[in-house]
Design a protein around this motif. Structure first.
Motif, PDB file in Angstrom:
ATOM      1  N   SER A  60      -6.849   0.223   1.152  1.00 36.73           N
ATOM      2  CA  SER A  60      -6.450   0.995  -0.029  1.00 36.73           C
ATOM      3  C   SER A  60      -7.313   2.242  -0.172  1.00 36.73           C
ATOM      4  N   VAL A  93      -3.570  -0.530  -5.472  1.00 42.26           N
ATOM      5  CA  VAL A  93      -2.684  -1.431  -4.737  1.00 42.26           C
ATOM      6  C   VAL A  93      -1.476  -1.748  -5.607  1.00 42.26           C
ATOM      7  N   LEU A 136       0.872  -1.182   0.000  1.00 46.10           N
ATOM      8  CA  LEU A 136       0.000   0.000   0.000  1.00 46.10           C
ATOM      9  C   LEU A 136       0.906   1.229   0.000  1.00 46.10           C
TER      10      LEU A 136
END
Length: 603
Positions: A269, A278, A120
């Motif tokens: 996310s 992502v 992330l």
């Protein structure tokens, strides 16, 4: 069902309005969840000199792992309220185009063979987001991951470690690092001793303690990122200032690891600089050279029938209307171009629980509104809530056996593999019993194929009662059935056991005769059965017994039960005196005679 606590004010801000407790309770009901408690209506504890802010405690269905955190609840409710569209998850490589990699050594097959992960980038944490991030991992570990036995999640500050990464399995003394929030460097054996009494981590040590190798993830500097499924290294720990999160999941279950990683990255996310984006990583297998990119956030394509959904819901919706309703439940759906009775459905990567069009139908009902579904009384003369024929027959058998002086018992349907086969002197051909993939204990390994083990265990646990003991059971057993959609089938059986100082063979035989007489099944000899096979007795039901060579029974004291139903001859069961080795396995001192037969042939 799991109960999730969320900050009331934060959730209402995310939903774009303030709700009264009654209004929010109604919203939860409409969505299929339940408001368990609104703490603003009760006295709240004082924390650090301040009163704890109001919390909403929400019960989540056991199948909705995507709603085990605040992020999932607010996202799904906003989509349900049509304030958001279902998110489209994007996999995006870093600016330099080079993906981080995890190379998996072949030794990991000995302990935890599967690994997945994701990154992330540019995530923004605050105290509540950070706490929710940790809490979701704990809930996934407790539920879907079966206390980390199936999956273990490790999260790391990517800026504190350096790829490429390796996933290895090494002897405990070869692994040395400072565990999370510790300064002392320990090897694997020292770490096990250090955390042996820890109330949080101590319960996970057994997962790898006795293994000759422990799983470990290293970065390119050979610094330990984590020792799954126990603890991460201190060097890579995440803080509120972390902006790039490296997530790795190791597992013993290939399916579960992908479900876990998908849920985790899908929920958080939302907080990246590019929402719902992502960064994937590359998994490289050392033993076969294969490579794959994870996670796979591609929606799963399936179909549902318009007629099926309408029939179940009692509605008359068009394909377009159904697609609009599914959009409220985070699906992407469209009428099929090839068949007007089908809709093409894209199941989001967070909904691993959707396995059949029945699950899609349920979500259509939720989106339409349970209270809006049509209600109707049965027509005059219609049969309402009639028992299934097999259940009605089973009740008749229960009544007859009870009237004959036998006591009904209800053992568990799961048993150990030995109890179902070896202890009864039976061999497993591998194509009979339904096995549990991840049994909790050795006592619950297979779904029983016979009622006999349950009866014998019941006698064993009640040996202090007076003898003779006469017990019976009418219940289901299960067998593998690859030709069926569910790959197994149930079969209703009747079984009885006599335990006493004498064999009781004649008593069990008498019970068989009594029950089959009640079923209007006449006894005939084997020779008469052969005549019946040639059509001499028409379509009546008859039965006879033959000596059987079954190692479960004492030699010469076992018989198989055969029935002639119409033009068909079938073996429906057996009865006899159990072999001494069977009694020894179940720790029984006196002789036992048992009876078991298939009830369904009499329907």
């Amino acid at each position: 069902m799991p109960t999730i606590s969320v900050d009331k004010a934060a959730l209402f801000r995310a939903l774009g309005r303030d709700y009264t407790t009654e209004e929010f309770d109604e919203l939860c009901f409409d969505f299929g969840i339940e408001l368990d408690e609104d703490t603003s209506l009760t006295e709240r504890p004082i924390v650090d000199g301040k009163q704890e802010p109001p919390q909403l405690k929400i019960e989540i269905p056991a199948n909705r792992y995507d709603m085990l955190c605040y992020e999932g609840i607010q996202l799904m409710l906003n989509i349900f309220n049509r304030k958001m569209t279902p998110p489209q998850y994007v996999l995006k490589a870093p600016a330099n185009g080079e993906l981080q990699t995890i190379t998996v050594s072949k030794e990991t097959a000995q302990i935890r063979p599967y690994v997945s992960g994701a990154i992330l980038r540019n995530i923004q944490f605050d105290q509540s987001r950070y706490a929710s991030f940790i809490d979701l991992q704990d809930k996934l570990h407790s539920n879907l991951a079966r206390q980390r036995t199936l999956v273990a999640i490790g999260t790391h500050d990517l800026d504190k470690v350096k790829g490429p990464f390796t996933y290895e399995a090494l002897p405990p003394r070869s692994i040395k690092f400072a565990p999370l929030n510790q300064t002392k460097i320990m090897d694997g054996e020292e770490l096990m001793a250090f955390y042996d009494k820890d109330k949080h981590l101590g319960r996970y040590l057994h997962i790898i303690r006795d293994s000759p190798v422990y799983p470990v993830i290293y970065d390119s500097n050979h610094d330990v990122c984590s020792l799954p499924p126990i603890i991460n290294g201190d060097q890579s720990k995440i803080t509120l200032n972390t902006t790039n999160v490296f997530i790795e999941c190791t597992a013993t279950d290939k399916t579960k690891v992908e479900v876990v990683i998908n849920i985790l990255v899908a929920m958080f996310s939302q907080y990246t600089s590019e929402p719902f984006t992502v960064e994937p990583i590359q998994i490289i297998s050392e033993h076969n050279g294969e490579s794959r990119q994870v996670p796979d956030l591609t929606p799963r394509a399936t179909e549902a029938e318009v007629d099926y959904i309408n029939a179940c819901c009692g509605l008359n919706l068009s394909a377009t209307e159904i697609c609009q309703l599914l959009r409220r439940m985070s699906y992407t759906a469209r009428p099929s171009k090839s068949d007007s009775n089908l809709i093409d459905v894209d199941v989001p990567p967070t909904r691993a629980d959707v396995l059949h069009q029945a699950d899609i139908m349920e979500d259509v009902c939720i989106a339409y509104g349970f209270n809006k579904l049509p209600r109707a009384f049965p027509k005059v003369g219609a049969t309402v809530a009639a028992p299934l024929a097999i259940n009605k027959l089973g009740d008749v058998l229960r009544l007859e056996a009870a009237m004959a002086g036998w006591a009904e018992v209800l053992p568990l349907i799961l048993c150990s593999h030995d109890e179902n086969f070896g202890w009864l002197n039976r061999k497993d051909d591998g194509n009979t019993a339904v096995r549990l993939a991840n049994p909790k204990t050795a006592e619950y390994q297979v779904v029983r194929t016979s009622l006999i083990p349950g009866l014998l265990k019941t006698i064993r646990e009640n040996k202090h009662h007076t003898i003779p003991m006469k017990i019976f059971e009418v219940s289901d057993v299960a067998f593998k059935a690859p030709e069926l959609e569910r790959k197994s089938r149930n079969e209703r059986h009747f079984a009885a056991a006599w335990y006493g100082k004498t064999s009781g063979f004649e008593v069990v035989h008498g019970l068989l005769d009594r029950i089959l007489a009640m079923l209007r099944t006449a006894f005939i000899t084997k020779e008469e059965g052969l005549e019946a096979k040639n059509g001499a007795r028409g379509s009546d039901i008859h039965y006879w017994i033959e000596e059987v060579d079954d190692p479960m029974y004492f030699a010469g004291h076992g018989a198989s039960i055969h029935a002639k139903i119409g033009e068909k001859e079938v073996q429906i069961g057996s009865f006899g005196i159990l072999h001494p080795t069977v009694l020894e396995k179940f720790d029984l001192r006196y002789p036992v005679s048992v009876l078991e037969f298939n009830v369904e042939v009499f329907l």
